[in-house]
Structures are given as structure tokens and as C-alpha cells.
Design a protein around this motif. Sequence first.
Motif, PDB file in Angstrom:
ATOM      1  N   GLY A 102      -7.448 -11.148   0.058  1.00 16.28           N
ATOM      2  CA  GLY A 102      -6.792  -9.881   0.341  1.00 16.28           C
ATOM      3  C   GLY A 102      -5.289  -9.999   0.363  1.00 16.28           C
ATOM      4  N   LYS A 133      -3.140   6.556  10.574  1.00 13.25           N
ATOM      5  CA  LYS A 133      -3.511   5.589   9.528  1.00 13.25           C
ATOM      6  C   LYS A 133      -2.348   4.636   9.228  1.00 13.25           C
ATOM      7  CE  LYS A 133      -7.428   6.808   6.838  1.00 13.25           C
ATOM      8  NZ  LYS A 133      -8.220   6.979   8.011  1.00 13.25           N
ATOM      9  N   GLU A 167       0.838  -1.192   0.000  1.00 14.24           N
ATOM     10  CA  GLU A 167       0.000   0.000   0.000  1.00 14.24           C
ATOM     11  C   GLU A 167       0.883   1.255   0.000  1.00 14.24           C
ATOM     12  OE1 GLU A 167      -3.462   2.199   2.658  1.00 14.24           O
ATOM     13  OE2 GLU A 167      -2.747   0.238   3.261  1.00 14.24           O
ATOM     14  N   GLU A 194      -0.718  -2.638  11.330  1.00 11.17           N
ATOM     15  CA  GLU A 194      -1.434  -3.729  11.997  1.00 11.17           C
ATOM     16  C   GLU A 194      -2.085  -4.658  10.959  1.00 11.17           C
ATOM     17  OE1 GLU A 194      -1.355  -4.936  14.954  1.00 11.17           O
ATOM     18  OE2 GLU A 194      -2.925  -6.409  14.546  1.00 11.17           O
ATOM     19  N   VAL A 195      -2.680  -4.092   9.933  1.00  8.12           N
ATOM     20  CA  VAL A 195      -3.302  -4.907   8.879  1.00  8.12           C
ATOM     21  C   VAL A 195      -2.251  -5.794   8.188  1.00  8.12           C
ATOM     22  CG1 VAL A 195      -4.404  -4.813   6.601  1.00  8.12           C
ATOM     23  CG2 VAL A 195      -5.213  -3.318   8.443  1.00  8.12           C
ATOM     24  N   VAL A 196      -1.104  -5.196   7.886  1.00  8.64           N
ATOM     25  CA  VAL A 196      -0.061  -5.967   7.205  1.00  8.64           C
ATOM     26  C   VAL A 196       0.459  -7.097   8.105  1.00  8.64           C
ATOM     27  CG1 VAL A 196       2.246  -5.862   6.172  1.00  8.64           C
ATOM     28  CG2 VAL A 196       0.598  -4.066   5.692  1.00  8.64           C
ATOM     29  N   GLU A 204      -2.468   1.919  11.668  1.00  9.51           N
ATOM     30  CA  GLU A 204      -3.521   0.963  11.298  1.00  9.51           C
ATOM     31  C   GLU A 204      -3.046   0.061  10.174  1.00  9.51           C
ATOM     32  OE1 GLU A 204      -7.128   3.083  10.284  1.00  9.51           O
ATOM     33  OE2 GLU A 204      -6.996   4.199  12.186  1.00  9.51           O
ATOM     34  N   ALA A 205      -2.393   0.655   9.185  1.00  7.39           N
ATOM     35  CA  ALA A 205      -1.914  -0.123   8.041  1.00  7.39           C
ATOM     36  C   ALA A 205      -0.883  -1.160   8.477  1.00  7.39           C
ATOM     37  CB  ALA A 205      -1.315   0.805   6.991  1.00  7.39           C
ATOM     38  N   GLN A 260      -1.221  -8.720  10.286  1.00  8.07           N
ATOM     39  CA  GLN A 260      -2.234  -9.789  10.231  1.00  8.07           C
ATOM     40  C   GLN A 260      -2.113 -10.579   8.930  1.00  8.07           C
ATOM     41  OE1 GLN A 260      -4.148 -10.476  12.766  1.00  8.07           O
ATOM     42  NE2 GLN A 260      -3.564  -8.669  13.968  1.00  8.07           N
ATOM     43  N   ASN A 261      -2.025  -9.867   7.826  1.00  9.94           N
ATOM     44  CA  ASN A 261      -1.980 -10.540   6.525  1.00  9.94           C
ATOM     45  C   ASN A 261      -0.717 -11.367   6.326  1.00  9.94           C
ATOM     46  OD1 ASN A 261      -4.444  -9.605   5.726  1.00  9.94           O
ATOM     47  ND2 ASN A 261      -3.619  -7.785   4.686  1.00  9.94           N
TER      48      ASN A 261
END
Length: 439
Positions: free
Chosen positions: A423, A339, A325, A345-347, A342-343, A349-350
Motif C-alpha cells: 500500500g 473522511k 489521494e 490518519e492512514v497517511v 481518516e485519510a 501510519q503509512n
Amino acid sequence: MAKPIVAIVGRPNVGKSTLFNMLVGERLSIVKDTPGVTRDRIYADVNWLNYHFTLMDTGGIEPETNNQMLRHMREQAEMAIEMADVVMFVVDVKQGVVDADYKVAEMLRKAQKKIVLVVNKVDNFDKLMPDVYEFYNLGLGDPYPISSIGKLGIGDMLDEVTALFPENEDDAEDERPRIAIVGKPNAGKSSIINKLLGENRVIVSDVAGTTRDAVDTAVKWNGKEYVFIDTAGLRRKNKIKEEIERYSILRTVSAVERADVVVLVIDATEGITEQDAKIAGIAHDRGRGMIIAVNKWDAIEKDNKTVSEFSKKVRNTLSFMPYAEIMFVSALTGQRLPKLFEAIEVVIQNHSLRIATGVLNEILTEAVAMQQPPSDKGRRLKIYYMTQVSVKPPTFVIFVNDKRLMHFSYTRYLENKIREAFGFAGTPLKFIIRERKEK
Ligand SMILES: Nc1nc2c(ncn2[C@@H]2O[C@H](COP(=O)(O)OP(=O)(O)OP(=O)(O)O)[C@@H](O)[C@H]2O)c(=O)[nH]1
Ligand SMILES: Nc1nc2c(ncn2[C@@H]2O[C@H](COP(=O)(O)OP(=O)(O)OP(=O)(O)O)[C@@H](O)[C@H]2O)c(=O)[nH]1
């Protein structure tokens, strides 16, 4: 996960490059699968018996005066101390112990780093062994005689190197996600870390007090702890351009090696450059989660096309990581930094997402039905089965009838289908193609 890092230091001409090349072998001259990234041969993966480590050659600059040489060696040693788990200190049996060797030895001793004293150019053990004993004077323990050209003594020396690897990797016990902030000098790495940390900084107390950990900062966000690895603050004074580049690359490798997720900081006022691509390539090769942060967004003039135009340039230069991203941030104003967290944390997880085999194969069946696998000379690729074998990065094994029929483009097609379904934003995916006998 994190492989140990071994750094080679030593005076010019003692044979560091020769040793490096010998240990790395010929296989690895160019890394091909990261387009747009030509790789300098200053670091490489080495496999020795059951050990895997990253080898770094810190040398390569020929200083003109003795003064320059001493300064250069000091910096080399400092870098090695910061980056490596074990330092190979290479000396030359033909030249004997020289003054600079003593000075570097003293630095290494003080830093309490794990050192292997390697005496190179011992091409004839019988004849030259007496000269090797002289190196006991350096106070670094047993000298290991080798010949890089004759490939002598290498096994014993590597036994010692690997014996010094950290026993239970300190990172392995530490469950906290590790995030490396990388990028060119002056891109704003420190500024971003400082702003992200703000009031949330906590002490990284339970990590051993080595120099390397001094650059780690723990922070609590939404009740969870993260560890940030900073690569900022490379001293640039008096340094030759090549030297700066070399050090910043090696440092990035060392930080990325220890990280789960990498944030690449790009300076918006400079645009995206080849050096950025080089740095990004390191994270991609090592399969780390990835976020591209275009910093100093406050400092450029914008209209309604600026974001899309800048994004396009980034995507072009970093075409090997479409999964990452892109975020436009400002460490100065704090714009979109929440943000960014947040990004991250998302990465995270993925990057460690696991997909059940059943679901995965439903997607596979559907994908194959929609687009026939390629064929060659009347023989068609058959895909039997797919399963996820590991995480960080998510790695899939695909069983097929004939590996040669599996085109890169079809793997890419399957990757896209998997991404559409699950995703996996921000993380590279790895595919291993295996053959299975036809039923
Ligand atoms: N006899 C002998 N010569 C060696 C050996 N290893 C390296 N040399 C020679 O030593 C010289 C210097 O080797 P390099 O590998 O370039 O040395 P380096 O330490 O990398 O030098 P810099 O790049 O200047 O830091 C070359 O001429 C090599 O061929 C060895 O085991 N035996
Ligand atoms: N306008 C603007 N300037 C920034 C921003 N972030 C950092 N800077 C400035 O850019 C310069 C470099 O910032 P640093 O955070 O030191 O950069 P770094 O990447 O850590 O640099 P090195 O330590 O050299 O690797 C400083 O003068 C900062 O004030 C930003 O978002 N906007």
C-alpha cells in the motif's frame, strides 16, 4: 527530522543574494527530480560541517521610495521572525548603520529571536574592522564581519548561527503527528482547519511561546492528539505580486519542514494551477505524507463526469505524486471532512510503516522473476538484496552489481510492486541504489 530554518533579512543591495548563493554553492541551481516544477532560488538546503539547515532569502524586491523600503523591511523581518529559528540580519559595512537598520534591529530585538548580525562587504579585515564596530550600536551583540565575494569570515559566522540552533528540537520530544495545511491564498485553508477543529480544539500549551507556534493548533480526534500547522492569513494589502508569491512559498517551506503530513488545499472554482504544483513540489521534495484536498466542491456545477475529469487534471499537473489521494471536500458544508481526518490518519501510519527485510525480499524476488532487470552492452543488472533503512518517508536501499544499469523505470517498477504489496498510500518512497561487489 525538522531541519532548522535560517532566514536572511536586510536592506536592498547589502548582498543577501550573493551571500545566499555563496552558502548554497553552485550545485543546487535547479531541482530536477520534480517534473513540472521550476524552482526559484529563494530557499535551499545547506550543509555546514555536521549541520544541515534550510536557508531562506527573504529579499529581492527593490522598493522605490524610502517609505516603501521601510514597510518592506518590516514585513521581511516579520516573516523571518515567524518562519525561522535563526535570523541572519545582513548590513553593509560600506554604507554604515542607516536608519532602517535601527528600526529592523528594534523589531528583531523585541521578538526575542535568535539573531546573527552579519556585516557584509568587509573585503579587507585589517582596513575595515574599525567600521565594523559601529554596528554594536544596533544593540544586537557582536557583529560578524564577512565578505560574501571574498569568502572571508564565513566559518566564524556560521559557527555562531549553528550554535544558536534549538538544542533538543522541541518537535522531537513531541510525539503528536504534525499536519501542515498548505495551498494558495484564498483556497480555504483556514476554513478547513476551523471546521476540522470544531469543538475538538485543545490548547497547545506545552510548546514554547514563540511566534511560530502561534499558528499551531492541537486537536483531539478519536482520542489522539494532532497538531495542525496553518499557513493561512498572509496579508496581501499593498503587496506586489512577486512579494506575495515569495512569502507564500517561504511560508509553505517553513510549515512543511515541521510537518509529517501535508494537506494541499486546491480551490475547485479555480482549478489546479502551476502555483499548486510548486507548493506540492515542496512537500514531495521533503518526503512528506500527502493528501490533495479539492475544496469548495459545493460551489461548482457537477455531473457524473466532474470528479473523474477534475482528478485527471490534478494527476496531470501533479504527475510527480501519483501516491497522493485526491479528496473532494467542502469546508462550507463540511462534506467529507470526517473522511479527510481518516485519510490523514492512514497517511500518518503509512509514512512511518516498516517492512521486514524478509518479506521485502520475497517481493523483490518475485518482481525480478516477472520482469527481467535491464541490461546494457551484454551486462545485466543484478539485484542482490533490499532493505528498508528508515521511515518518514519510507526509505529503501537496493544493493546491485552496477548502479549505472539501474534505470529509473526499473526503480519505478519495483516501487509499484512494493506499493501493490504494502500500500503505502499517501507517502512518497525513497530508493537508494548501492553497489556491491559480485560474488
Ligand atoms: N565588495 C563587495 N561587494 C559585495 C559583497 N557581497 C555583495 N556585494 C555586491 O553588492 C551588490 C548587491 O548584492 P546583492 O547580493 O544583489 O544584494 P541583495 O541584498 O540581495 O539585494 P536585493 O536583491 O536588492 O535585496 C552587488 O553588486 C554585489 O556584487 C561583498 O562581500 N563585497
Ligand atoms: N463555497 C465555498 N467557499 C469556501 C469554502 N471554503 C472556503 N470558502 C471561502 O473562500 C474564502 C477563503 O477562505 P479562507 O479559509 O480564508 O482561505 P485561506 O486559504 O485560509 O486564505 P488565506 O488566509 O488568504 O491564505 C472565504 O471567503 C471562504 O468563505 C467552501 O468549501 N465552499
